[in-house]
Design a protein around this motif. Structure first.
Motif, short mmCIF file in Angstrom:
data_model
loop_
_atom_site.label_atom_id
_atom_site.label_comp_id
_atom_site.label_asym_id
_atom_site.label_seq_id
_atom_site.Cartn_x
_atom_site.Cartn_y
_atom_site.Cartn_z
N LEU A 112 -2.18 -61.71 49.63
CA LEU A 112 -1.30 -61.99 48.94
C LEU A 112 -1.59 -62.83 47.83
O LEU A 112 -2.41 -63.76 47.76
CB LEU A 112 0.09 -62.81 49.87
CG LEU A 112 0.66 -62.08 50.83
CD1 LEU A 112 1.29 -62.60 51.88
CD2 LEU A 112 1.44 -60.87 50.28
N CYS A 114 0.55 -65.22 45.39
CA CYS A 114 1.81 -65.86 44.94
C CYS A 114 1.92 -65.85 43.24
O CYS A 114 2.99 -65.63 42.93
CB CYS A 114 1.97 -67.20 45.39
SG CYS A 114 2.13 -67.14 47.24
N CYS A 117 3.32 -62.71 42.04
CA CYS A 117 4.39 -62.23 42.80
C CYS A 117 5.85 -62.88 42.73
O CYS A 117 6.70 -62.26 41.81
CB CYS A 117 4.21 -62.26 44.31
SG CYS A 117 5.30 -61.83 45.53
N ALA A 118 5.96 -64.13 43.05
CA ALA A 118 6.93 -64.91 42.84
C ALA A 118 8.47 -64.45 43.02
O ALA A 118 9.43 -64.59 42.61
CB ALA A 118 7.27 -65.19 41.08
N ALA A 119 8.14 -63.28 44.29
CA ALA A 119 9.25 -62.83 44.67
C ALA A 119 10.50 -63.88 45.18
O ALA A 119 11.61 -63.83 45.17
CB ALA A 119 9.15 -61.89 45.59
N CYS A 120 9.98 -65.00 46.08
CA CYS A 120 10.64 -65.66 46.62
C CYS A 120 11.36 -66.84 45.54
O CYS A 120 12.19 -67.80 46.03
CB CYS A 120 9.96 -66.43 47.67
SG CYS A 120 8.40 -67.38 47.30
N PHE A 189 7.30 -73.08 52.23
CA PHE A 189 7.59 -71.78 52.51
C PHE A 189 6.11 -70.71 52.66
O PHE A 189 5.51 -70.83 51.72
CB PHE A 189 8.25 -71.14 51.36
CG PHE A 189 8.92 -69.79 51.50
CD1 PHE A 189 9.89 -69.48 52.36
CD2 PHE A 189 8.20 -68.79 50.88
CE1 PHE A 189 10.35 -68.14 52.58
CE2 PHE A 189 8.68 -67.53 50.92
CZ PHE A 189 9.91 -67.19 51.87
N ALA A 191 3.46 -68.02 52.66
CA ALA A 191 3.21 -66.54 52.41
C ALA A 191 3.04 -65.70 53.50
O ALA A 191 2.30 -66.33 54.42
CB ALA A 191 1.87 -66.67 51.46
N CYS A 196 9.10 -64.10 53.40
CA CYS A 196 8.08 -63.71 52.09
C CYS A 196 8.24 -62.03 52.15
O CYS A 196 8.55 -61.67 51.13
CB CYS A 196 6.88 -64.33 52.38
SG CYS A 196 5.52 -63.47 51.61
N SER A 199 11.61 -60.99 50.86
CA SER A 199 11.63 -61.04 49.40
C SER A 199 10.95 -60.28 48.59
O SER A 199 11.27 -59.49 47.72
CB SER A 199 11.23 -62.50 48.92
OG SER A 199 12.10 -63.46 49.43
N ARG A 200 9.67 -59.84 48.88
CA ARG A 200 8.80 -58.81 48.50
C ARG A 200 9.54 -57.56 48.59
O ARG A 200 9.36 -56.74 47.54
CB ARG A 200 7.43 -58.99 49.18
CG ARG A 200 6.61 -59.88 48.75
CD ARG A 200 5.53 -60.27 49.64
NE ARG A 200 4.64 -59.02 49.53
CZ ARG A 200 3.50 -58.88 48.89
NH1 ARG A 200 3.52 -59.55 47.80
NH2 ARG A 200 2.80 -57.99 48.85
S1 SF4 Z 1 7.39 -63.94 48.43
FE1 SF4 Z 1 5.43 -64.41 49.44
S2 SF4 Z 1 3.54 -63.58 48.27
FE2 SF4 Z 1 5.60 -63.71 46.96
S3 SF4 Z 1 5.31 -65.68 45.85
FE3 SF4 Z 1 6.68 -66.04 47.70
S4 SF4 Z 1 5.32 -66.69 49.55
FE4 SF4 Z 1 4.05 -65.94 47.86
#
Ligand code: SF4
Ligand code: SF4
Length: 212
Positions: A112, A114, A117-120, A189, A191, A196, A199-200
């Motif tokens: 992963l 982050c 990504c930044a989905a969360c 939080f 990963a 997580c 969110s992804r």
């Molecule tokens: S959703 Fe998961 S992989 Fe994506 S930024 Fe948040 S913790 Fe990291």
């Protein structure tokens, strides 16, 4: 968190008569859903280490709106942690089981990133705690505890989202604009947690197991 290798539990389903197998799966690092009827089940996972806030078992419970668990005192699941699955989370848990059915082992490795990504950091609800306010104060950034960065939600102070639903601190390059001062909720939080993965899937359309 920069690019990281995460070993996460595989969620597997077990009928009530297969507790020995469920126990083996959990002791090998997985999460077991043990059914007592078609719509009643409990989650079984390894006992969290005290003070280990990133425990993925705890985060699996949190994702179902729960925080409490009990230690199993006898039988094949002896010494493991368990918690009944709320009725309104049964479908959610079934989805986790289907998602993880592509993995043979009790755990799986994910890579992963982050920072890509930044989905969360979207559509979230980040509460500010006293420890966060103290951090802002030490840094001379109490403005971060006031509008437009925060809003009141009852007695809680929470980070405001933009109209796009991005966190107000999320930068165009997907990095956190206040990384050194980010709230505890963002720091802890993990990963690879259920939250997580959710969110992804919601934000990026990445279904764990199907594509990575
Ligand atoms: S959703 Fe998961 S992989 Fe994506 S930024 Fe948040 S913790 Fe990291
Ligand atoms: S404060 Fe930073 S880490 Fe926390 S949600 Fe916002 S952008 Fe993400």
């Amino acid at each position: 968190l920069a690019r990281a290798k995460v070993i996460r539990p595989v969620v597997r389903s077990f009928a009530a008569g297969f507790q020995t197998e469920a126990g083996l799966h959990v002791r090998a690092g997985g999460h077991a859903v043990v059914w007592t009827s078609p719509n009643r089940a409990r989650l079984v996972f390894r006992k969290p280490t005290p003070g280990h806030e990133e425990d993925l078992g705890l985060w699996s419970l949190l994702d179902m709106g729960k925080t409490s668990w009990k230690a199993v005192s006898r039988g094949p699941l002896h010494g493991l942690a368990t918690s009944p699955i709320p009725r309104d989370c049964i479908d959610l848990v079934k989805e986790r089981i289907v998602r993880d059915s592509v993995h043979r082992s009790a755990t799986r490795t994910m890579r992963l990133d982050c920072q890509a990504c930044a989905a969360c950091c979207r559509k979230n609800r980040v509460e500010l705690l006293d420890v966060d306010l103290a951090r802002f104060r030490r840094a001379g950034r109490m403005d971060l505890a006031r509008p437009p960065y925060v809003r009141r939600d009852g007695k809680k102070l929470v980070l405001r989202l933009l109209e796009s639903k991005d966190c107000r601190h999320l930068m165009a390059d997907k990095r956190c604009g206040v990384y050194e001062l980010r709230p505890d909720a963002c720091r802890t939080f993990p990963a690879g947690s259920e939250g997580c993965l959710f969110s992804r899937e919601e934000e990026l359309g990445i279904v764990d197991g199907a594509r990575d």
